[in-house]
Design an enzyme around this catalytic site. Structure first.
Site, PDB file in Angstrom:
ATOM      1  N   HIS A  27     -11.369  -4.980  10.540  1.00 14.20           N
ATOM      2  CA  HIS A  27     -11.990  -4.924   9.210  1.00 14.20           C
ATOM      3  C   HIS A  27     -13.392  -4.317   9.261  1.00 14.20           C
ATOM      4  O   HIS A  27     -14.232  -4.644   8.421  1.00 14.20           O
ATOM      5  CB  HIS A  27     -12.082  -6.326   8.593  1.00 14.20           C
ATOM      6  CG  HIS A  27     -10.761  -6.924   8.206  1.00 14.20           C
ATOM      7  ND1 HIS A  27      -9.855  -7.374   9.126  1.00 14.20           N
ATOM      8  CD2 HIS A  27     -10.193  -7.138   6.987  1.00 14.20           C
ATOM      9  CE1 HIS A  27      -8.780  -7.861   8.505  1.00 14.20           C
ATOM     10  NE2 HIS A  27      -8.952  -7.718   7.201  1.00 14.20           N
ATOM     11  N   GLU A  48       0.815  -1.226   0.000  1.00 14.36           N
ATOM     12  CA  GLU A  48       0.000   0.000   0.000  1.00 14.36           C
ATOM     13  C   GLU A  48       0.842   1.266   0.000  1.00 14.36           C
ATOM     14  O   GLU A  48       0.477   2.269  -0.614  1.00 14.36           O
ATOM     15  CB  GLU A  48      -0.962   0.021   1.206  1.00 14.36           C
ATOM     16  CG  GLU A  48      -2.172  -0.880   1.080  1.00 14.36           C
ATOM     17  CD  GLU A  48      -1.933  -2.288   1.602  1.00 14.36           C
ATOM     18  OE1 GLU A  48      -0.766  -2.611   1.926  1.00 14.36           O
ATOM     19  OE2 GLU A  48      -2.900  -3.067   1.681  1.00 14.36           O
TER      20      GLU A  48
END
Lengths: 336, 320
Positions: free
Chosen positions: A134, A66
């Protein structure tokens, strides 16, 4: 849920993919980078078909790096491209926030306006039973850091229109799609269920009043709009008339629309699936108070995730994440 | 060779004069923040100068002045930015660690290791453009141990992107001796990334130019990424005001033996140049900077009314 069946009954992911496709057809500068965005079309399907249509260079499947591919967005933007960077789950932003808040968000400012950063950070947030790492929303985190617009659509229509607006924006836009909504279909929505096939935009920074009412104003966004509408239906049978405002964006925050509603109802409930403290609810209430003065409001309340990570078990999750039941209870207490 | 070194000496003197002008600004308080100079490391900037085209990208670090000059960023607006003037390259919004020259694809970041992902994006843009331009990301020996170094080189290698990673290795990550905390040198890592690796004496501008040019040519020809490591010595502290207690007095005294300017002078004199001719180069550099300083000092500070400008194009609607 809708009174008449919507013309198209696709899921929200498909409408987002459609928005990206239409914008990419209109603008060659748009490129898409992220994990699983190509061959798989996104883990929620919201980039489905794009790699097939535009090739594996404009829609790049990246390694799990990322920091690298978010930073690539910075270089691409300075080279004249309009990158859309997908951070699969917003929770992953911790590994690359550096490029987001120190470069994407600041380069226009630090360059004295000479360098534009037309970058879209597309990322999924919200609770669907995936526990602490999450399930977060984190729009308040991005909103706290200057230099980015932050949008979180609640309906199929807005999901497509806000994505188009984000891709057309010359400012960085963090587009937070709610995981529970992505896999919902038009027929599951009581508002914004009709989605035109054509290109259109929903302007960034304008809230929408999705239900008119005179007793209590609920200001919320993303999946909580659906919960607020459900609560409002239930409350209407009890004689409580709720106005529901979908903020649609956290930055810019449309205080004027909320303040105008509260000026009539004098009661404001802010519902926020993000963390409660130092976030959207406190900020919005403060701005409404600054607008109307303390005498302009009689009752103020807020529901949010009260400074606790999101737990795994359903019974625990429901205890901390605001839903329709909690919203209805809060409104009842405010209206009495 | 001696002509080339002569030119490099002139560039190094210009870089040093620039850095010394900045030191003056720190002493006078005209620069009120952090300042990182590359005094002692001028040969690297000199070796890079003239190798890159305007359409090549260069992403530099907190210690960036030499690289900016090497990329052709105009000196006076750059100095004005560092001196916090309205006429600065970025209007005074960026300061010395955040220089942006859009037309020359030059930018910097003050975050160690964060240069390479940005350079990688430029490199990818060049591939999308179908151009033979290249992207250069500068980092120090500290930055090579960040995750961004690994992530960027892996992706550059996998996609054979035209990325040159220039490592300025002064072996000091502020006070931490990099070689003591690194399992392998940056060049030794190159094969793992399908990258070309070359270590060069960063006090020798001719050697730096040769290595840098080879890496740039390799990238331009579609050969993929390179790591060029230039070993060097940072003469001053990490920043102006750094007490620099991590090096002994003897160690610091010994640094002058590695002065790239003295080295070039020595070689040129041995090759037949005259003292007067080389002194003239130094005078020319100092004169340019004196004139630049005068121009910069005549410029106003940025108007405080503009402090909220340029955050975003679309107003955020927040309170002021």
């Amino acid at each position: 849920m809708t009174t008449s069946a919507p013309t198209r009954n696709l899921n929200v992911s498909s409408y987002i993919a459609e928005a990206i496709r239409l914008e990419m057809e209109a603008d060659d500068a748009i490129v898409v980078l992220g994990e699983d965005v190509g061959r798989q079309g996104g883990v929620f399907g919201s980039t489905r078909g794009l790699q097939k249509r535009f090739g594996d260079r404009r829609v790049l499947d990246t390694p799990i790096s990322e920091m690298a591919f978010t930073g690539m967005g910075v270089g691409l933007a300075m080279s004249g491209y309009r990158p859309m960077i997908e951070i699969m789950f917003v929770d992953f932003i911790g590994v690359c926030l550096e490029q987001v808040y120190n470069a994407i968000a600041k380069n226009r400012y630090m360059s004295g306006g000479n360098v534009a950063m037309p970058v879209v950070i597309k990322t999924a947030g919200g609770c669907i039973g995936s526990a602490a790492q999450h399930s977060q929303c984190l729009w308040g985190t991005f909103a706290h850091l200057p230099g980015m617009h932050v949008v979180a659509p609640s309906s199929p229509y807005d999901a497509k229109g806000l994505m188009a607006a984000a891709l057309q924006s010359d400012d960085p836009v963090v587009y937070i799609e709610h995981k529970a909504l992505l896999l919902s279909k038009s027929a599951d929505f009581a508002h914004g269920a009709e989605v035109p096939k054509e290109r259109y935009t929903v302007p960034i920074g304008e809230a929408a009043t999705v239900r008119d009412g005179g007793d209590v104003t609920i200001a919320t966004l993303s999946a909580n709009v659906r919960d607020a509408l459900r609560a409002a239906e239930e409350l209407s049978t009890e004689g409580i008339d709720v106005e529901v405002i979908d903020l649609r964006s956290v930055v810019p925050l449309d205080t004027a629309t909320v303040a105008a509603s509260v000026a009539r109802t004098r009661r404001l409930l802010v519902v926020d699936e993000d963390y409660l403290s130092f976030g959207l609810s406190g900020e919005l209430i403060t701005r409404v108070l600054e607008t109307l003065g303390p005498s302009g409001i009689e009752v103020v309340r807020r529901l949010g995730v009260a400074d606790v990570p999101i737990p795994a078990a359903r019974s625990l999750e429901e205890a901390v994440v605001p839903g329709a039941t909690a919203i209805a209870e809060a409104v009842r207490a405010m209206a009495s | 060779m001696s002509n080339q070194l002569h030119e490099h000496l002139a560039t190094m003197l210009r870089i040093r004069a620039f850095e010394e002008a900045c030191l003056e600004g720190v002493a006078s308080g005209e620069i009120h923040g952090e300042l990182h100079t590359a005094i002692g490391q001028e040969a690297i900037g000199a070796g890079m100068a003239g190798v890159l085209r305007d359409d090549d990208a260069l992403v530099s670090t907190h210690r960036n002045h030499a690289h900016a000059l090497a990329k052709g960023v105009p000196l006076v607006p750059m100095l004005a930015e560092i001196f916090e003037r309205a006429t600065g390259l970025c209007g005074g919004y960026g300061g010395h660690m955040h220089l942006f020259d859009r037309d020359r694809l030059f930018s910097t970041t003050g975050i160690v290791g964060a240069t390479l992902p940005v350079a990688l994006g430029h490199a990818y843009a060049m591939v999308l453009d179908g151009s033979d331009a290249v992207a250069v990301g500068v980092t120090g020996d500290g930055g090579v141990n960040t995750g961004g170094f690994h992530e960027s080189l892996n992706l550059a290698g996998a996609l054979a992107l035209p990325l040159v990673v220039l490592v300025e290795n002064n072996d000091l990550a502020i006070s931490v001796v990099s070689s003591e905390v690194s399992a392998a040198g940056s060049v030794e890592r190159a094969p793992a990334y399908a990258a070309r690796g070359q270590r060069v004496d960063g006090t020798d501008p001719v050697a730096v130019e040769a290595a840098f040019r080879a890496a740039v040519d390799h990238a331009r020809a579609g050969g993929g990424p390179s790591i060029v490591e230039a070993t060097c010595h940072r003469f001053r502290g990490h920043y102006e005001g750094d007490p620099d207690l991590y090096r002994s007095a003897e160690e610091k005294d010994a640094l002058t033996a590695h002065d790239p300017i003295a080295r070039a002078r020595r070689l040129l004199l041995a090759d037949g140049a005259t003292e007067a001719e080389l002194d003239e180069l130094a005078t020319r550099a100092r004169t340019e900077l004196e004139q630049a300083l005068a121009e910069v000092r005549a410029a106003p500070a940025p108007d405080p009314a503009g402090a909220h400008d340029h955050v975003t194009l679309l107003p955020t609607g927040g309170p002021r």
